[in-house]
Design an enzyme around this catalytic site. Structure first.
Site, mmCIF file in Angstrom:
data_model
loop_
_atom_site.group_PDB
_atom_site.id
_atom_site.type_symbol
_atom_site.label_atom_id
_atom_site.label_comp_id
_atom_site.label_asym_id
_atom_site.label_seq_id
_atom_site.Cartn_x
_atom_site.Cartn_y
_atom_site.Cartn_z
ATOM 1 N N CYS A 77 0.768 -1.225 -0.196
ATOM 2 C CA CYS A 77 -0.175 -0.060 -0.024
ATOM 3 C C CYS A 77 0.854 1.109 -0.114
ATOM 4 O O CYS A 77 0.310 2.335 -0.057
ATOM 5 C CB CYS A 77 -0.946 0.034 1.288
ATOM 6 S SG CYS A 77 -0.128 0.475 2.742
ATOM 7 N N CYS A 108 2.766 -3.990 5.641
ATOM 8 C CA CYS A 108 2.235 -3.370 6.771
ATOM 9 C C CYS A 108 2.008 -4.790 7.573
ATOM 10 O O CYS A 108 1.356 -5.732 7.225
ATOM 11 C CB CYS A 108 0.797 -2.685 6.426
ATOM 12 S SG CYS A 108 0.834 -1.175 5.748
#
Lengths: 301, 358, 257
Positions: A258, A280
Site C-alpha cells: 500500500c 504492513c
C-alpha cells in the site's frame, strides 16, 4: 440477578454454535468478579489488580487473560475484531475469533472502524480508535519490573512506594553501554504519573498511541492472574531522558502493498540471498488503503 | 507481486483432521477403549486426576485417549472441564486414619500395629522387561489374599504425638482457600501451599524434593508412613446440618518425619512434611511431603536460601498447565517484537561501527 | 545550630532476655560528627538501625527535624516517607559496600540511581554529577562505566560514599565504614571522610569500634556497653580523661595495641 444455572439454560437455546456453555463461555458469577476487577483497574490506572483467573480451554500464555476480559464485557450486540501481530488471519487470532463465534455467537469483523471490541496480541491498530471502543490486550507478563526483580512480593512493594529507580537505572545503563535505550518492545510506560506499566509486548512504535487514547484500554494476564487498565484520555508516557527522548522506530521503508511510510512494517524474507521486502503488519489498514487506491485509480481512468 | 499468507482457518482445520487421524493410529488395529485406559493404565489415570485436580477416573481416561497419551495435555483437558463445573463447597477433611488400607509402610518402625502392608507395588520387582506381556496372554493368576485386618491401622505420626514428640498441627475449622477461585498471594499459608503442591507437576516436585536431600535446603526426612487405600468423602449439606458420605476415593498419603532442633519457645521435636494425592501416586506424595516441609523453613525459623524453600519460586512454578502454556507460547508468532528487535540491533550496530570508524 | 537534626529519648529494645538498648537518649546537631563506640555486642549498630528507622524500638521516640524545621516521629513515618527521607535528607553508609551498592550496575549508574530516584531525568546532567562525585572521592572518572565488582574494597567504599552524598543529605549514618579494609586504606578513607564532612557541613552518626577513627572524625563520643550509654562528652575529654572504668579499659586497650 438470575442464578448462573438459569442464565446458562436460557442462553443454551439462543446460541446454537456450542451447547452446554454459558454465553461467552464464563459463568455469570465469574464475569461479575472480572468486571469488578476491571472497575477497580479503571479507577487506579496502571495498577495491577489480582483476579481469580479461570482455567480456560486455551493454553496459558495464548491469550487466556484477554479472552476472559473480552468474555466479561462482550454482549450480543458487540462486533469483535481479533488480531495477533496486527493481522486478523494469523492462526491464533483465527482460533480466538472462532472461540467467541462458537461460545458467544457474536458478530466478528476484520475492520478496526467497525469493531466495538478489539482483542489484540502485540499491536495497536494503525487506525486511531475512537470513544466507545475497547481495546483488550493479551498480556504474557504484567509486571514491568520482572526482569530486574523476579520476586512478586518485592515488586508489589516497589509499586506501593512508587520506587521505579531500578527501571531508570536500567535505561541509564543501556545508554551508557550502547548510546541508545536498548528496549524495542514491551517498552515501559508511566501511567497517569503514578504507576509504571507494561504495555504488553507491543513494539515501542505503538507506545505513543496509548497516550490520551479515546478508547478504553484493558489488559488481561491470565496465567499471572492480573488485570489492569488505562481509561480514555489518560496520560501514558514512555520512560526516557530529557536529552535522550523516546523515539518510536520502524523499518525505514515503504509498504510493498500500500506504500505506507507511516505504518509499522513486517520484514518478509523473499529468498535466501538477502532479498527482503516490507509489508504492513496491520492487515486491515493495508487492505483499506489498497482498496481506496484501487478505486481512486479506477475513478481517474 | 507479493501476496500475504492467508488461510489460517483452513490450515487449522486441516491440522485438526490430521491430529484425529494420528490419534487413531493404524485403523487395522482395534481402537483403544476408554475403559481399557482406565483399567490398564491406572497410574496414568491417577496422575492426570491429581494434576488435573479433578477426581473422575472415566473423564481422566477419556482425556488420556484424546491427548494421545500426553499426560500434561490430558490434565489440561480435565482442568478446562473442571473450571466449568459449579462449586458446591468443601468436603470435611478426609479421615485417612480410617482408610481401608491397600498399602501401608513405615520406614521408622520395624513393626507396628497393623504391620507393614506392601500392596501392589513396583518396589521389589526387578526391572526386567517382561516379554510375556508383549504376547496377548491370559489374565494373571489371582494374588493370594490374607484375611482383612479388623482394627484400623493407627498412623505413625499419631504414635509419636502420644509421646509429645510430634509437633501438632493447629486445628482449623475455616473453609480452606481455593486457588482456582482466588489468585495466589504471598505469604501463602500452609493450606494454600498444600493445595498448590497437590495440583503440582510430579516431575517438578520430584526434582525439588530431591534437591533438598542433596543439601539445597536442610532436610533430614524419614518416611514415617505411606498409606494408600480408600477413604470416604463426607460433606455437610446446609439443609441437613450433619455429615453424609457421598462416596469413596483412592488416595495416597505420605507423612515425612523431620527433626526440628527447637527454638527459644519450643523444645526439640519432630515436624511433619505432608503429601496427599488422588489415586496411587506414591512418588508424588513423597516429593510433595519433602517440599511441604522445606517450605515451612521460614515459619520454623530456619535458614531459607534454597529453591525448595522459596514459596514464590515453588508455588509459581509447580503448575505444569501454566508452565506448559507459557513455554509453548513462544512458538506463537512474534514477528512484530522480533522486527522491533531487528531494527534496534541494526541501530545499535550502526552506532558502534560509526564510533569505531571515528 | 539552632535545633537538633535528630533527637532520641528513652529508647529500649531487647532480643529475648538480652537488652540491646536500655534507656538510650541522643541528639545530633547540624554539622556535628558523633561517634558511638563500644565492643561488638554493645548495642551500637542496633542503636544506629533504630535511629535511622530501620528497626522499631520497644519504647522511646526518635524525632527527625526536616529542613523547614518541622519535627516528625521517625517510627510513625510510613514506609514511603521513610524511604524518601533515606534518599534525600539522610544517607546510610554500610560497613560492607555490597549492602550499599548494586554490584552489577556501573559506578555512574550507582551514583545516578539516587539522583533519578529524586526526579533527575537529564542523562548528561546525571553523567556530569557522577563524574564530579567520582573525582571528589578520588576515583578516576574514566572508570564511570566500569562495574564496582572490578573495584578494590577501598574504591567500593568510596563509591558508596559518593552514591550517598550525591543528593546532599544533611545527616549521614555510617556503620563501621572502614571496617573491612586494610590499615593503610583505612587511613586514606578516614581522611577523605573528614574532608567531605568539613566541606559539606554534614552531620554524621558514626558507629565504630575503632577509637582512633573516632578521635580523628568525631566532635562528640558516646560509649556504649550492654545497651547503655555509660559515658559521653567531647571526644578529647572522653578519650584523654575517661571517667567510666569501661571507657578506661577501651582506651587502654587501644594504647596497649
Amino acid at each position: 440477578m438470575m442464578a448462573p444455572g438459569a442464565e446458562n439454560r436460557s442462553r443454551e437455546a439462543a446460541v446454537e454454535t456450542v451447547t452446554g456453555y454459558n454465553f461467552g463461555y464464563l459463568d455469570e458469577n465469574t464475569k461479575r468478579m472480572i468486571r469488578r476487577a476491571l472497575l477497580k483497574a479503571v479507577a487506579i490506572p496502571g495498577h495491577q489488580v489480582p483476579f481469580g483467573s479461570r482455567e480456560m480451554p486455551l493454553p496459558y500464555g495464548w491469550g487466556t487473560g484477554g479472552i476472559q476480559v473480552t468474555a466479561s464485557i462482550i454482549g450480543p450486540g458487540d462486533r469483535l475484531k481479533v488480531i495477533d501481530q496486527g493481522a486478523d488471519d494469523t492462526t491464533n487470532a483465527v482460533s480466538i475469533r472462532r472461540f467467541f463465534a462458537r461460545v458467544a455467537g457474536v458478530g466478528t469483523t476484520e475492520r478496526t472502524a467497525d469493531a466495538t471490541i478489539v482483542q489484540t496480541r502485540h499491536r495497536i491498530p494503525e487506525t486511531p480508535l475512537r470513544e466507545g471502543q475497547v481495546l483488550v490486550y493479551q498480556v504474557p507478563m504484567p509486571e514491568p519490573l520482572f526482569r530486574l526483580e523476579p520476586r512478586v512480593a518485592e515488586t508489589k512493594r516497589l509499586h506501593a512506594l512508587a520506587d521505579y529507580s531500578l527501571m531508570h537505572v536500567k535505561l541509564y545503563e543501556d545508554i551508557a553501554r550502547t548510546g541508545h535505550i536498548a528496549t524495542s518492545y514491551n517498552y515501559p510506560v508511566m501511567v497517569n504519573g503514578r504507576y509504571l506499566m507494561s504495555p504488553s509486548p507491543i513494539p515501542a512504535f505503538d507506545n505513543p498511541k496509548m497516550h490520551r487514547m479515546a478508547a478504553l484500554q484493558l489488559f488481561g494476564a491470565g496465567r499471572e492472574k492480573r488485570i489492569y487498565a488505562v481509561p480514555p484520555y489518560t496520560e501514558v508516557r514512555s520512560l526516557d531522558f530529557e536529552d535522550h527522548p523516546f523515539v518510536p522506530i520502524r523499518a525505514d521503508a515503504a509498504c510493498e502493498l500500500c506504500g505506507s511510510r507511516e505504518s509499522y512494517l513486517d520484514e518478509v524474507v523473499t529468498d535466501d540471498r538477502g532479498g527482503r521486502m516490507f509489508v504492513c503488519s496491520d492487515t486491515d489498514y493495508c487492505t483499506t488503503r489498497q482498496g481506496t487506491q484501487g478505486s481512486a485509480r479506477e475513478a481517474a481512468e | 507481486m507479493y501476496v500475504a499468507v492467508k488461510g489460517g482457518e483452513r490450515a487449522i482445520e486441516a491440522a485438526h483432521a490430521w491430529l484425529a487421524e494420528a490419534r487413531r493410529g493404524d485403523p487395522a488395529l482395534p481402537e483403544l477403549s476408554v475403559a481399557q485406559v482406565e483399567e490398564q493404565l491406572g497410574l496414568a489415570v491417577d496422575r492426570v486426576m491429581a494434576e488435573g485436580a479433578c477426581h473422575d477416573r472415566g473423564l481422566a481416561a477419556l482425556a488420556i485417549k484424546q491427548a494421545r497419551g500426553d499426560l500434561i495435555e490430558a490434565a489440561f483437558l480435565l482442568r478446562a472441564y473442571r473450571t466449568t463445573l459449579p462449586r458446591f463447597g468443601a468436603s470435611l477433611p478426609l479421615e485417612t486414619g480410617a482408610m481401608r488400607i491397600r498399602r501401608r509402610i513405615s520406614a521408622t518402625y520395624k513393626d507396628l500395629p497393623g504391620g507393614q502392608v506392601l500392596g501392589p507395588t513396583f518396589d521389589y520387582t526387578h526391572r526386567l522387561l517382561d516379554f510375556a506381556l508383549a504376547a496377548e496372554g491370559e489374565a494373571p493368576a489371582p494374588a493370594p489374599e490374607a484375611p482383612a485386618e479388623a482394627a484400623t491401622m493407627p498412623r505413625v505420626t499419631g504414635i509419636l504425638a502420644q509421646e509429645g514428640l510430634m509437633q501438632p498441627e493447629p486445628p482449623g475449622d475455616a473453609e480452606p482457600p481455593d486457588l482456582t477461585r482466588q489468585p495466589l498471594s504471598f505469604p501463602a499459608d500452609r493450606p494454600l501451599r498444600l493445595q498448590a503442591l497437590a495440583r503440582g507437576d510430579e516431575g517438578f516436585l520430584l526434582a525439588l524434593g530431591y534437591s533438598t536431600q542433596r543439601g539445597y535446603g536442610n532436610a533430614h526426612p524419614f518416611v514415617g508412613e505411606i498409606r494408600m487405600g480408600e477413604v470416604a468423602v463426607e460433606i455437610v449439606p446446609p439443609e441437613l446440618g450433619f455429615p453424609i458420605a457421598i462416596g469413596e476415593i483412592t488416595v495416597t498419603e505420605c507423612q515425612m518425619v523431620n527433626q526440628f532442633a527447637g527454638s527459644k519457645t519450643e523444645p526439640a521435636q519432630f515436624t511433619r512434611g505432608y503429601g496427599l494425592v488422588f489415586g496411587h501416586g506414591e512418588r508424588k506424595a513423597m516429593a510433595m511431603a519433602l517440599v511441604d516441609r522445606s517450605l515451612r523453613a521460614r515459619e520454623l525459623g530456619e535458614e531459607a536460601e534454597a529453591p525448595a524453600q522459596s514459596e514464590e519460586f515453588v508455588l509459581y512454578h509447580c503448575d505444569n498447565v501454566e508452565a506448559t502454556g507459557f513455554v509453548e507460547h513462544l512458538k506463537l508468532p512474534h514477528y512484530v517484537d522480533f522486527q522491533s528487535e531487528l531494527e534496534k540491533i541494526r541501530q545499535l550496530r550502526a552506532t558502534a561501527l560509526r564510533e569505531a570508524a571515528e | 545550630m539552632s535545633a537538633p537534626l535528630l533527637e532520641a529519648s528513652g529508647l529500649r529494645l531487647s532480643f529475648g532476655a538480652v537488652p540491646a538498648l536500655d534507656d538510650v537518649a541522643l541528639s545530633i546537631w547540624p554539622g556535628e560528627v558523633v561517634a558511638i563506640v563500644g565492643e561488638s555486642g554493645s548495642g551500637k549498630t542496633t542503636l544506629l538501625r533504630v535511629l535511622s528507622g530501620l528497626v522499631r524500638p520497644e519504647a522511646g521516640e526518635v524525632l527527625y527535624r526536616d529542613p523547614a524545621g518541622a519535627t516528625h516521629p521517625v517510627q510513625a513515618m510510613g514506609d514511603a516517607a521513610l524511604r524518601r527521607l533515606h534518599r534525600t535528607d539522610w544517607g546510610f553508609v554500610h560497613q560492607n559496600p555490597r549492602d550499599g551498592l548494586r554490584l552489577g550496575v556501573s559506578a555512574g549508574g550507582n551514583i545516578g540511581e539516587r539522583l533519578m530516584a529524586t526526579g533527575a531525568r537529564h542523562y548528561g546532567g546525571i553523567r556530569q554529577a557522577a563524574a564530579e562525585w567520582l573525582q571528589r572521592v578520588e576515583i578516576d572518572p574514566a572508570r564511570m562505566d566500569a562495574l564496582p565488582r572490578t573495584f578494590s574494597g577501598g574504591m567500593q567504599q568510596r563509591l558508596q560514599i559518593a552514591r550517598t552524598l550525591v543528593t546532599h543529605p544533611r545527616l549521614v549514618f555510617m556503620d563501621e565504614p572502614t571496617g573491612g579494609l586494610d590499615v593503610s586504606v583505612q587511613a586514606r578513607l578516614l581522611d577523605l571522610i573528614r574532608a567531605l564532612v568539613a566541606d559539606l557541613g554534614l552531620a554524621v552518626l558514626l558507629v565504630t569500634h575503632d577509637i582512633a577513627a573516632a578521635r580523628l572524625l568525631a566532635h562528640r563520643l558516646l560509649v556504649m556497653r550492654r545497651g547503655q550509654v555509660v559515658e559521653q562528652g567531647l571526644t578529647d575529654r572522653v578519650l584523654d580523661d575517661p571517667q567510666h572504668e569501661y571507657t578506661q579499659l577501651l582506651v587502654a586497650s587501644v594504647l596497649a595495641a
